[in-house]
Design a protein around this motif. Structure first.
Motif, PDB file in Angstrom:
ATOM      1  N   VAL A  70      -0.035  -0.400  -2.386  1.00 16.61           N
ATOM      2  CA  VAL A  70       0.892   0.396  -1.583  1.00 16.61           C
ATOM      3  C   VAL A  70       0.216   0.927  -0.316  1.00 16.61           C
ATOM      4  CG1 VAL A  70       2.382   2.438  -1.579  1.00 16.61           C
ATOM      5  CG2 VAL A  70       2.241   0.993  -3.631  1.00 16.61           C
ATOM      6  N   ASP A  71      -0.874   1.666  -0.498  1.00 16.52           N
ATOM      7  CA  ASP A  71      -1.505   2.322   0.649  1.00 16.52           C
ATOM      8  C   ASP A  71      -2.159   1.319   1.600  1.00 16.52           C
ATOM      9  OD1 ASP A  71      -0.731   4.670  -0.595  1.00 16.52           O
ATOM     10  OD2 ASP A  71      -2.717   5.077  -1.428  1.00 16.52           O
ATOM     11  N   GLY A  76       0.783  -2.192   1.812  1.00 12.44           N
ATOM     12  CA  GLY A  76       2.129  -1.988   2.324  1.00 12.44           C
ATOM     13  C   GLY A  76       3.249  -2.348   1.369  1.00 12.44           C
ATOM     14  N   ALA A  77       2.935  -2.574   0.085  1.00 14.21           N
ATOM     15  CA  ALA A  77       3.986  -2.878  -0.891  1.00 14.21           C
ATOM     16  C   ALA A  77       4.918  -1.682  -1.031  1.00 14.21           C
ATOM     17  CB  ALA A  77       3.383  -3.225  -2.249  1.00 14.21           C
ATOM     18  N   VAL A  78       6.180  -1.965  -1.259  1.00 13.92           N
ATOM     19  CA  VAL A  78       7.158  -0.910  -1.486  1.00 13.92           C
ATOM     20  C   VAL A  78       7.215  -0.654  -2.987  1.00 13.92           C
ATOM     21  CG1 VAL A  78       9.569  -0.250  -1.244  1.00 13.92           C
ATOM     22  CG2 VAL A  78       8.470  -1.618   0.547  1.00 13.92           C
ATOM     23  N   PRO A  79       6.816   0.528  -3.419  1.00 14.82           N
ATOM     24  CA  PRO A  79       6.769   0.790  -4.859  1.00 14.82           C
ATOM     25  C   PRO A  79       8.153   0.864  -5.484  1.00 14.82           C
ATOM     26  CG  PRO A  79       6.247   2.778  -3.628  1.00 14.82           C
ATOM     27  CD  PRO A  79       6.375   1.670  -2.622  1.00 14.82           C
ATOM     28  N   ALA A  80       8.223   0.409  -6.732  1.00 14.09           N
ATOM     29  CA  ALA A  80       9.471   0.469  -7.487  1.00 14.09           C
ATOM     30  C   ALA A  80       9.450   1.628  -8.481  1.00 14.09           C
ATOM     31  CB  ALA A  80       9.693  -0.850  -8.226  1.00 14.09           C
ATOM     32  N   TRP A 135      -2.554   1.255  -7.095  1.00 13.85           N
ATOM     33  CA  TRP A 135      -1.567   1.821  -6.164  1.00 13.85           C
ATOM     34  C   TRP A 135      -2.140   1.836  -4.753  1.00 13.85           C
ATOM     35  CZ3 TRP A 135       3.398   3.705  -7.202  1.00 13.85           C
ATOM     36  CH2 TRP A 135       4.025   4.359  -6.134  1.00 13.85           C
ATOM     37  N   THR A 168       7.501   5.851  -9.157  1.00 12.24           N
ATOM     38  CA  THR A 168       6.673   6.933  -8.627  1.00 12.24           C
ATOM     39  C   THR A 168       5.234   6.691  -9.066  1.00 12.24           C
ATOM     40  OG1 THR A 168       6.907   8.311 -10.586  1.00 12.24           O
ATOM     41  CG2 THR A 168       8.606   8.553  -8.849  1.00 12.24           C
TER      42      THR A 168
END
Length: 156
Positions: A26-27, A30-34, A22, A36
């Protein structure tokens, strides 16, 4: 870093492995998580539990905290007349080291641990799709260009 232990992952490591992925995707990426973070942890735990024969994970641990990971995907191949027994190829995947440990040789130790697994299993060929930053590491560990290794879709 003598205080960093490289070892095979255990099922209870998978939430920490998910948190590393993650962080990377993400951090840092910069990926947009699908999902939580909690749902992603559950997905990682389920993946590892469902694929112990085809996916091996090693972790880097310091003071009981998982701060690095590397995965190995194993693929069975059909037998050939000259090799009628078990045939395997492998792909090094998802090598990540927490920023606190970068530059200390931890990534090399993680990949070396995976290569030890491939040697123990008699893997015929191990590949890796490297980042630009990782290329020197992989070349130092014996990886090289394969003229006819193609992929779909092709990259630039």
């Amino acid at each position: 870093m003598d205080d960093v232990v490289i070892r095979a992952s255990r099922p209870d490591d998978m939430p920490a492995v998910a948190d590393l992925r993650w962080r990377w995707s993400v951090d840092e990426g910069g990926a947009v998580p699908a999902a939580t973070p909690a749902a992603y942890r559950e997905a990682m735990v389920a993946f590892a539990a469902a694929n112990p024969d085809t996916h091996r994970c090693v972790v880097a641990e310091r003071d009981g905290v998982v701060l690095g990971m590397a995965w190995l995907a194993l693929v069975s191949r059909p037998p050939t007349p000259d090799h009628p027994g078990r045939r395997l190829t492998a792909d090094v995947q998802t090598v990540y080291v927490h920023p606190d440990l970068r530059g200390a040789g931890v990534a090399g130790r993680l990949v070396t641990a995976l290569l030890d697994v491939t040697d123990d299993l008699g893997v015929e060929r191990t590949s890796v799709h490297s980042s630009v930053d990782g290329e020197r590491l992989y070349r130092r560990l014996g990886f090289g260009d394969a003229r006819l290794l193609l992929q779909r879709p092709p990259e630039d």
